[in-house]
Design an enzyme around this catalytic site. Structure first.
Site, mmCIF file in Angstrom:
data_model
loop_
_atom_site.group_PDB
_atom_site.id
_atom_site.type_symbol
_atom_site.label_atom_id
_atom_site.label_comp_id
_atom_site.label_asym_id
_atom_site.label_seq_id
_atom_site.Cartn_x
_atom_site.Cartn_y
_atom_site.Cartn_z
ATOM 1 N N GLY A 4 0.809 -1.211 0.000
ATOM 2 C CA GLY A 4 0.000 0.000 0.000
ATOM 3 C C GLY A 4 0.836 1.251 0.000
ATOM 4 N N ASP A 5 2.148 1.115 -0.028
ATOM 5 C CA ASP A 5 3.039 2.280 -0.052
ATOM 6 C C ASP A 5 4.255 1.915 -0.901
ATOM 7 O OD1 ASP A 5 4.258 4.788 0.615
ATOM 8 O OD2 ASP A 5 3.162 4.789 2.505
ATOM 9 N N ASP A 6 5.327 2.697 -0.780
ATOM 10 C CA ASP A 6 6.496 2.483 -1.627
ATOM 11 C C ASP A 6 7.060 1.072 -1.437
ATOM 12 O OD1 ASP A 6 6.400 5.240 -2.410
ATOM 13 O OD2 ASP A 6 7.368 5.735 -0.497
#
Length: 447
Positions: free
Chosen positions: A234-236
């Site tokens: 859900g992120d980098d």
């Protein structure tokens, strides 16, 4: 317990009951199994005491040829525990370390010097260690992060960092390899203020809408290799960091000599590789190659802002294959996150010598958004041999460039005027040497 610790040196072969073969920085003379310390792998019984007792008792033998703790098949519920030096945590296939959802199982620890924010300790934690290995033959660590995400989305943890799965600080000769990580409450792997780090053959999975579930975040580290990893997040997928604002500037520990290769990433709302925005200690000499990005917001995103100070320079990237991207190139000079006041509004970052080459992308919405800082432009951008095929509904403005300068060669669609075409013979730089960690040969060990 003493009678159960076995000498692990001088064994024969896997076929002769030698054990499970694996590769590591160092093999261990002594070995024990988690069940030797009363652990129960039913997924319900807390084994926090067993993990902590095992490592405490094994520590006494660590200086005598090293020790390893084997986590056998089963579901091993536990809160946070600390590692020791000359130590291997080996998670067998079929074994899952289940992170407790009880907040009291994660002690609060002092802020990192380069950040300054309150935080829970990570599930697996180590500080001031030498020669520590976390590995397995595809065993699993499950962070059971859903309850943490729900509370965060409801307004909790706004000034406190949720637990990470693995954090190793102020340490050297660190290896994290050949395991699966699932549903971390926050970041998955965070080596910080470390030297000589290998992260290899890691599979990380979290829902694509989970908050701040970064995959691998090397932070103020020197001589780091990340290879053969896959991340759905859900992120980098990877975020390269070195502290934030006045905290990072004062600590002054850069991330340098970093090699990232053979990464596969899916992250629709974030970057394949983010550099920053916490980059106040400096980031330099980063080599990134052989990357596959699928349904990811951007390839490499450089993030910074007025007040960060520090630098991002000597970044080299090549051989990217991208499918379904919002952006290919994205650089942000106005990243607004400042966790506390007191930062220096005159602290301007230096962004220079950024090199991209040999890349293909398809189904792209925007080729590039390159936003430097007024009176502090990003300089030395280079792009060569890049082919971008647009989506059926692309943005009309494909290259949005402000306060940047550089050159291009064989880039399609045609770049903005701030990045003029220098002809067909120019190629952007990529180093021909190796950083030291790339030459390390791992030992054949047995669990």
């Amino acid at each position: 317990m003493e009678s159960r610790i076995q000498n692990n040196m001088g064994s024969t072969s896997i076929e002769s009951n030698k054990g499970i073969e694996y590769l590591a920085l160092n093999c261990r003379k002594h070995s024990a199994v988690l069940t030797d310390f009363g652990a129960i792998g039913d997924g319900k019984t807390s084994n926090t005491k067993a993990f902590r007792e095992a490592i405490t008792k094994l520590t006494t033998k660590a200086v005598d040829g090293g020790v390893q703790l084997i986590v056998p098949p089963g579901n091993w519920l536990t809160g946070s525990f600390n590692l020791t030096s000359h130590f291997t945590l080996f998670i067998q296939q079929g074994a899952t370390i289940l992170a407790s959802q009880d907040e009291s199982e994660y002690p609060m620890i002092p802020p990192l010097p380069s950040y300054g924010d309150a935080r829970f300790t990570s599930l697996i934690y180590g500080s001031n260690l030498t020669d520590v290995v976390i590995t397995g033959n595809k065993g699993t660590i499950n962070g059971q992060g859903k309850s943490w995400w729900v509370k965060y989305r409801s307004g909790g943890f706004k000034s406190i960092s949720r637990p990470l799965l693995i954090e190793i600080i102020f340490s050297e000769n660190v290896q994290i390899s050949n395991i699966n990580l699932i549903d971390s409450p926050m970041w998955n792997i965070h080596p910080v203020y470390c030297k000589n780090v290998i992260v290899k053959d890691i599979k990380i999975v979290a829902p694509i809408d989970s908050p701040n579930t970064d995959g691998i975040n090397p932070d103020s580290c020197t001589n780091t290799l990340i290879e053969d990893c896959s991340v759905v997040s859900g992120d980098d997928c990877i975020a390269v960091k070195s502290g934030i604002d006045q905290f990072g500037i004062a600590t002054g520990m850069p991330t340098q000599q970093l090699s990232i290769r053979r990464l596969t990433c899916i992250s629709p709302d974030s970057a394949g590789i983010a550099i920053g925005s916490e980059m106040s200690g400096g980031i330099k000499d980063v080599r990134i190659e052989d990357v596959t990005l699928i349904n990811t917001q951007s390839a490499i995103r450089i993030k910074t802002a007025v007040g960060r100070g520090g630098y991002v320079k000597d970044i080299f990237a090549r051989r990217f294959t991208m499918k379904t991207m919002k952006y290919v190139f994205w650089m942000t000079g106005s990243y607004k996150l400042h966790p506390v006041g007191g930062f220096d509004h005159k602290a301007l970052p230096e962004i220079s010598n950024i090199n991209y080459r040999d890349m293909t992308a398809e189904n792209v919405t925007i080729s590039a958004k390159l936003e430097g800082i007024k009176n502090d432009p990003f300089t030395g951008l280079c792009m060569s041999n890049v082919t971008i095929a647009l989506s059926p509904d692309p943005k009309k403005l494909q290259w949005n460039c402000t306060d940047v300068s550089g050159v291009t060669s064989r880039v399609k669609p045609e770049p903005c005027s701030l990045l003029p075409d220098k002809g067909t013979t120019m190629d952007c730089d990529f180093p021909t040497d190796k950083i030291p960690i790339e030459s390390v040969v791992l030992n054949k060990c047995y669990a």
